[in-house]
Design a protein around this motif. Structure first.
Motif, mmCIF file in Angstrom:
data_model
loop_
_atom_site.group_PDB
_atom_site.id
_atom_site.type_symbol
_atom_site.label_atom_id
_atom_site.label_comp_id
_atom_site.label_asym_id
_atom_site.label_seq_id
_atom_site.Cartn_x
_atom_site.Cartn_y
_atom_site.Cartn_z
ATOM 1 N N ASP A 245 0.826 -1.221 0.000
ATOM 2 C CA ASP A 245 0.000 0.000 0.000
ATOM 3 C C ASP A 245 0.859 1.270 0.000
ATOM 4 O O ASP A 245 1.986 1.264 0.488
ATOM 5 C CB ASP A 245 -0.908 0.019 1.236
ATOM 6 C CG ASP A 245 -1.924 -1.111 1.195
ATOM 7 O OD1 ASP A 245 -2.329 -1.510 0.085
ATOM 8 O OD2 ASP A 245 -2.297 -1.617 2.274
ATOM 9 N N PHE A 246 0.250 2.323 -0.471
ATOM 10 C CA PHE A 246 0.821 3.695 -0.416
ATOM 11 C C PHE A 246 2.221 3.764 -1.045
ATOM 12 O O PHE A 246 3.130 4.374 -0.498
ATOM 13 C CB PHE A 246 0.891 4.196 1.040
ATOM 14 C CG PHE A 246 -0.384 4.012 1.822
ATOM 15 C CD1 PHE A 246 -1.626 4.037 1.190
ATOM 16 C CD2 PHE A 246 -0.365 3.838 3.201
ATOM 17 C CE1 PHE A 246 -2.813 3.878 1.908
ATOM 18 C CE2 PHE A 246 -1.545 3.683 3.923
ATOM 19 C CZ PHE A 246 -2.767 3.691 3.276
ATOM 20 N N GLN A 251 -0.974 9.752 -2.321
ATOM 21 C CA GLN A 251 -2.043 8.780 -2.530
ATOM 22 C C GLN A 251 -3.348 9.457 -2.956
ATOM 23 O O GLN A 251 -3.507 10.666 -2.811
ATOM 24 C CB GLN A 251 -2.297 8.009 -1.237
ATOM 25 C CG GLN A 251 -1.371 6.843 -1.042
ATOM 26 C CD GLN A 251 0.090 7.216 -1.043
ATOM 27 O OE1 GLN A 251 0.518 8.108 -0.336
ATOM 28 N NE2 GLN A 251 0.879 6.533 -1.849
ATOM 29 N N SER A 252 -4.276 8.629 -3.448
ATOM 30 C CA SER A 252 -5.648 9.069 -3.684
ATOM 31 C C SER A 252 -6.553 7.958 -3.232
ATOM 32 O O SER A 252 -6.331 6.805 -3.598
ATOM 33 C CB SER A 252 -5.903 9.265 -5.172
ATOM 34 O OG SER A 252 -5.503 10.531 -5.549
ATOM 35 N N GLU A 272 -9.104 3.840 1.918
ATOM 36 C CA GLU A 272 -8.797 2.833 0.904
ATOM 37 C C GLU A 272 -8.208 3.513 -0.310
ATOM 38 O O GLU A 272 -8.773 4.509 -0.792
ATOM 39 C CB GLU A 272 -10.108 2.178 0.415
ATOM 40 C CG GLU A 272 -10.691 1.142 1.316
ATOM 41 C CD GLU A 272 -9.879 -0.134 1.314
ATOM 42 O OE1 GLU A 272 -9.366 -0.509 0.251
ATOM 43 O OE2 GLU A 272 -9.758 -0.729 2.395
ATOM 44 N N GLU A 273 -7.131 2.986 -0.838
ATOM 45 C CA GLU A 273 -6.616 3.543 -2.094
ATOM 46 C C GLU A 273 -7.573 3.223 -3.234
ATOM 47 O O GLU A 273 -8.107 2.119 -3.324
ATOM 48 C CB GLU A 273 -5.247 2.940 -2.404
ATOM 49 C CG GLU A 273 -4.134 3.697 -1.759
ATOM 50 C CD GLU A 273 -2.787 3.070 -2.039
ATOM 51 O OE1 GLU A 273 -2.067 3.584 -2.896
ATOM 52 O OE2 GLU A 273 -2.465 2.057 -1.388
ATOM 53 N N PHE A 280 -1.738 8.057 -10.686
ATOM 54 C CA PHE A 280 -3.157 8.359 -10.467
ATOM 55 C C PHE A 280 -3.243 9.317 -9.298
ATOM 56 O O PHE A 280 -2.670 9.057 -8.244
ATOM 57 C CB PHE A 280 -3.923 7.066 -10.138
ATOM 58 C CG PHE A 280 -5.393 7.290 -9.946
ATOM 59 C CD1 PHE A 280 -6.254 7.296 -11.040
ATOM 60 C CD2 PHE A 280 -5.924 7.503 -8.681
ATOM 61 C CE1 PHE A 280 -7.620 7.514 -10.869
ATOM 62 C CE2 PHE A 280 -7.289 7.726 -8.502
ATOM 63 C CZ PHE A 280 -8.132 7.723 -9.599
ATOM 64 N N TYR A 281 -3.988 10.437 -9.498
ATOM 65 C CA TYR A 281 -4.058 11.424 -8.416
ATOM 66 C C TYR A 281 -5.218 12.381 -8.681
ATOM 67 O O TYR A 281 -5.686 12.532 -9.810
ATOM 68 C CB TYR A 281 -2.743 12.214 -8.343
ATOM 69 C CG TYR A 281 -2.547 12.955 -7.039
ATOM 70 C CD1 TYR A 281 -2.291 12.270 -5.864
ATOM 71 C CD2 TYR A 281 -2.617 14.343 -6.990
ATOM 72 C CE1 TYR A 281 -2.118 12.950 -4.658
ATOM 73 C CE2 TYR A 281 -2.437 15.029 -5.792
ATOM 74 C CZ TYR A 281 -2.193 14.312 -4.629
ATOM 75 O OH TYR A 281 -2.021 14.983 -3.445
ATOM 76 N N ALA A 282 -5.656 13.041 -7.602
ATOM 77 C CA ALA A 282 -6.578 14.181 -7.663
ATOM 78 C C ALA A 282 -7.851 13.903 -8.465
ATOM 79 O O ALA A 282 -8.282 14.743 -9.252
ATOM 80 C CB ALA A 282 -5.855 15.404 -8.244
#
Ligand code: FRU
Length: 477
Positions: A245-246, A251-252, A272-273, A280-282
């Motif tokens: 994770d992360f 992260q998003s 949760e991601e 991948f973002y925003a």
């Protein structure tokens, strides 16, 4: 010429100069939105309005770094063909001179209204932020209406990215924020007229139950109903990698909860991601007239080797994801390609059962569907998806665009692997796993001559491939 017209003209000149080079780049997408020149980041003002879908975007037209952002604008009637429209916002006023930062759109009576963050650096180089309004009667030309929300007490000037929505007969806004204790948080505001806003408090923060310390800043919040609950999406900064994770720079993700509007309290579950890929973002969502909650994300991550992407030498960087429909199943948000994405298909290239090793060719704009449990799938000798049955882990490995080493992102599939749907577009890959249970979104900078797809499966599976349209982004008439 007025300052804003002058600045706008400079941006158009930058496009005139750079776009001929940009469009020759074999990594430029064929059916994803990307900048006509310079740097694109967050999706903004995402809305269906007067028969069109509008997607505005954070845009630096002059170079491939960040800086005083404009709002660029794409518009579509069918979610496939997108046309670049005139610039919506220029960073030309005292309250936004260092950037018309991210924000959102709402329909109010016969106007399209956008709220965005005016980013300002004062003479001492300190940040100031203002939440601003601009309006449009035709969805193309915007008139700025100035500052509507000043910084409330209790926050640092990292206070931005207003997302506005209507509930019953009131308007609400969430803002990505940092408290004076330097904890990420989401601030909650209310208004009866979109003009006067009351700060209702902090909706959630880095130490809210069940978090321990979820970062120093939360960007780009979005709060919306889905499946009878309220989902809060946000992009926290400052989380340490934790196993699989992360793993990205920032992260998003989301929490699932219940919002009590009258007491402004939001009780929610764990973070949760949303996506398991490298870029991948925003993300931002909107509700369309078919009642679909549709998400678009930025296929990039701030401060994550952006300047090393191979497209920088051609004067552009980054792209958007495809629009995706969200569904809540249990406590999990699923993401599915919209039905309209089938209209991208030009012709079927492959449709067969596969067992053992199979190879075929793949175009640079392609969709791949695999039904069944496969072991490995390799695209352009650059990206490999592999499934570890014992650990129930799916891995995406790619060759790093920085140094060619192998990088990995992974997700857990508690119920195993049954289905993959992949969208390949020149230098991007979106992998929808088990009908949206997980998604991996990534850029892939493979050798442009390479057109190979290799599949290895111990069990029998079914493989289908389509060539997709390669010309749905219209920058020039
Ligand atoms: C997220 C973000 C936002 C900000 C914008 C500036 O990528 O940092 O918080 O409004 O980009 O371009």
């Amino acid at each position: 010429m007025r300052f804003d017209e002058n600045l706008r003209q400079q941006a158009y000149d930058a496009v005139d100069n750079q776009f001929p080079v940009v469009k020759q780049d074999p990594y430029y997408p064929g059916y994803h939105m990307a900048p006509p020149a310079g740097l694109l980041n967050d999706p903004n003002g995402w809305i269906q309005w007067n028969g069109s879908y509008h997607l505005f975007f954070q845009w630096m037209p002059f170079h491939t770094g960040h800086g005083a952002k404009f709002w660029g604008h794409y518009r579509s009637e069918n979610l496939i063909d997108w046309k670049l429209e005139p610039i919506a916002l220029t960073p030309s006023d005292w309250f936004d001179k260092n950037g018309c930062y991210s924000g959102s759109a709402v329909a109010d009576e016969d106007k399209l209204k956008v709220f965005y963050t005016g980013n300002v650096k004062n003479e001492r180089g300190e940040r100031q932020t203002y939440q601003c309004l601009a309006e449009s009667a035709d969805g193309i030309q915007f008139e700025k209406k100035g500052v509507k929300v000043h910084l409330p007490e209790g926050y640092t000037p990292h206070f931005r990215d207003p997302k506005v929505w209507k509930h019953k007969d009131h308007w609400y806004m969430v803002i990505g924020a940092q408290t004076t204790e330097e904890k990420g948080s989401v601030s909650f505001l209310e208004s009866s007229d979109l003009e006067n806003w009351t700060h209702r408090g902090v909706l959630s923060h880095a130490e809210a139950d069940p978090f321990e310390n979820l970062g120093y800043m939360w960007e780009c919040p979005d709060l919306f109903p889905l499946g009878g609950r309220e989902i809060l999406l946000f992009s926290p900064q400052g989380l340490a990698a934790d196993g699989i994770d992360f793993n990205n720079q920032y992260q998003s993700g989301y929490v699932v909860g219940s919002l009590d509007y009258s007491s402004a309290s939001y009780v929610h579950g764990d973070f949760e991601e949303l996506d398991r890929g490298f870029e991948f973002y925003a993300p931002q969502t909107t509700l369309d007239d078919q009642g679909r909650r549709i998400l678009v994300g930025w296929m990039g991550v701030p401060d994550q080797n952006e300047s090393e992407q191979p497209t920088v030498s051609n004067g552009w960087v980054h792209q958007m994801t495809l629009p995706r429909q969200l569904e809540l199943k249990g406590e999990k948000v699923y993401q599915l390609p919209l039905d309209e994405m089938k209209n991208l298909r030009k012709h079927e290239r492959y449709n067969q059962k596969v067992e053992g090793e199979s190879s075929t060719s793949l175009s640079r704009a392609a969709e791949i569907e695999v039904s069944g449990e496969i072991d490995e799938l390799n695209i352009f000798d650059n990206a490999t998806i592999s499934y570890d049955r014992d650990a129930k882990l799916l891995h995406l490995k790619r060759l790093s665009y920085v140094d060619g080493t192998i990088e990995t992102r992974s997700c857990r599939l508690p119920n195993g692997l049954t289905h993959l749907r992949l969208f390949v577009d020149h230098s991007s890959l979106e992998i929808f796993v088990n009908d949206g249970e997980e998604v991996f979104t990534s850029r892939i900078f493979a050798d442009v001559e390479n057109d190979s797809l290799n599949v290895f499966t111990k069990n029998t599976a079914h493989l289908q491939i389509w060539d997709l349209k390669n010309d749905t982004i219209h920058i020039r008439d």
